[in-house]
Design an enzyme around this catalytic site. Sequence first.
Site, PDB file in Angstrom:
ATOM      1  N   PRO A 104     -26.903   3.915  -6.754  1.00 32.91           N
ATOM      2  CA  PRO A 104     -26.558   3.739  -8.168  1.00 32.91           C
ATOM      3  C   PRO A 104     -27.796   3.558  -9.037  1.00 32.91           C
ATOM      4  O   PRO A 104     -28.881   3.223  -8.528  1.00 32.91           O
ATOM      5  CB  PRO A 104     -25.708   2.453  -8.163  1.00 32.91           C
ATOM      6  CG  PRO A 104     -25.298   2.248  -6.745  1.00 32.91           C
ATOM      7  CD  PRO A 104     -26.372   2.849  -5.898  1.00 32.91           C
ATOM      8  N   GLU A 331      -6.636 -15.549 -23.714  1.00 37.56           N
ATOM      9  CA  GLU A 331      -7.639 -15.976 -22.733  1.00 37.56           C
ATOM     10  C   GLU A 331      -7.184 -17.216 -21.970  1.00 37.56           C
ATOM     11  O   GLU A 331      -7.496 -17.370 -20.781  1.00 37.56           O
ATOM     12  CB  GLU A 331      -8.984 -16.238 -23.424  1.00 37.56           C
ATOM     13  CG  GLU A 331      -9.582 -15.034 -24.135  1.00 37.56           C
ATOM     14  CD  GLU A 331      -9.723 -13.818 -23.230  1.00 37.56           C
ATOM     15  OE1 GLU A 331      -9.960 -14.009 -22.014  1.00 37.56           O
ATOM     16  OE2 GLU A 331      -9.594 -12.693 -23.735  1.00 37.56           O
ATOM     17  N   ASP A 405      -6.374  -4.680 -19.846  1.00 38.11           N
ATOM     18  CA  ASP A 405      -5.812  -5.496 -18.759  1.00 38.11           C
ATOM     19  C   ASP A 405      -4.729  -4.733 -18.014  1.00 38.11           C
ATOM     20  O   ASP A 405      -4.661  -4.769 -16.776  1.00 38.11           O
ATOM     21  CB  ASP A 405      -5.211  -6.788 -19.329  1.00 38.11           C
ATOM     22  CG  ASP A 405      -6.256  -7.697 -19.939  1.00 38.11           C
ATOM     23  OD1 ASP A 405      -7.425  -7.621 -19.510  1.00 38.11           O
ATOM     24  OD2 ASP A 405      -5.912  -8.474 -20.847  1.00 38.11           O
TER      25      ASP A 405
END
Length: 491
Positions: A104, A331, A405
């Site tokens: 990477p 959150e 999400d």
Amino acid sequence: MLLEAGIGAGLALFLFLAMLGYNIVPFVLILGISALFYFMVVQKGMLNLQSRNRYVGVKISFDDIGGQNTAKRELIEALNFIVSGDRLQSLGIRPLKGILLTGPPGTGKTLLAKAAAAYTDAVFLSAAGSEFVEMYAGVGAQRVRDLFKQAKELAKKEKKTRAVIFIDEIEVLGVKRGSHSSHLEYDQTLNQLLVEMDGLKTSSDVKVLVIAATNRVDMLDPALLRPGRFDRQVKVDLPDKEGRLQILKIHTRNKPLDQEVDLESIAQETFGFSGAHLESLANEAAIYALRDNETTIKSHHFKEAVDKVMLGEKLDRRPTTAELERIAIHEAGHAIISETVRPGSVVHLTVTPRGQALGYMRQKPEGDSYLYTKSYLLKQIKIAVAGALAEEMILGERSTGAAGDFQEAVKLARQIVVTGLSELGIVDAEKDDQAINTKIKEILYGQVEEVKRILTAQLPLLYQVAADLKMQEKISGERLRELIATYSRCA
């Protein structure tokens, strides 16, 4: 000499034709255009090659590179074949011509190449694959020839017997032939590189080693990877926890750290960071200390720096009061479920906009895990959907802020199914698409119902965490766990 003779003969021919009464204007125009093309493209391209190829006085050693012990060991073993040249000849061993570093971005491939040059006492000449490809046919191939010629000349000038040519992004230069059917310049340039590598002789005054780096080895032409060209492939992976700790020590040795700073803890929290990320992390922490007018770098500077490297700088944009409340609830939902399914996992949560995120909860990795169980993936799905469900329970509806999400939750559920961890067992991802999608929905709905049950039972805690987060903008994992313990005693 041949060029000057040709110019003289051409002028004489034009004068002779003019004396005979021919119109030589078209011929002069063609000659002028040809000359202009030659000097602007070919000569300029060759001159540009001299400025593009970068000769570097190597001062780095393998000891200066942290977190790549396996790659360093493989590379040093390969380089010993070059250093022990006389012994190799007595055994009839052909030395290596090329070493390919794969991995990477930001993992230290260029640093390893420089250290290899220092280890073999060689001159180091670097270039990028994109610098060889031009729209004009033949220029790239000429640049490859000049690169090898320049490496040998530099080695003789420095009175050395070895030269290292480092080609970064070799996938641009070495892409599979035929991939660019309308642009044969790519194929000509690659062909020239293959010819130059084939022509490297063990008996030469200067022994040339080609080191290349890529993060797309799948794009390379098979001819580059066969023995006799790139004889060794060295994998340069993301560092593990011990490697990250080594890298942090290297990049903080010139920085005044406060006694409270625990580099081992920081290394544990930065799973997935490359060497470049960790260097940036140490630098950003020092910048935060400078902003605070501190003489030492403290733990909270490193925590801020981790968020900065992961998400970007804090934004001046401020959410509205209603948006801030929604973000805090979102959150808080993530954090409560995270602590429920993985106690001690939350590092901190914040509603300060940063990068593309309006709010953020940072988890502590369980460890450097490369294999995941079904139970772990199900826990991560619960954490992912918890934010939107908290919004729905308190505010009556969800928002678009949960899009990322939900994408993560679907990805995790799909991973469960296609890896044979669901009740379907082993599936064919292409043929069983309908069954896979049905099972993914079943997994997601099951986790959603379980999260709703957990949040309903802890609704007073959810309100309190969201209120504290809205007021303070940031809550540490320790403070969150104190609130959870307080409400558990009251329950």
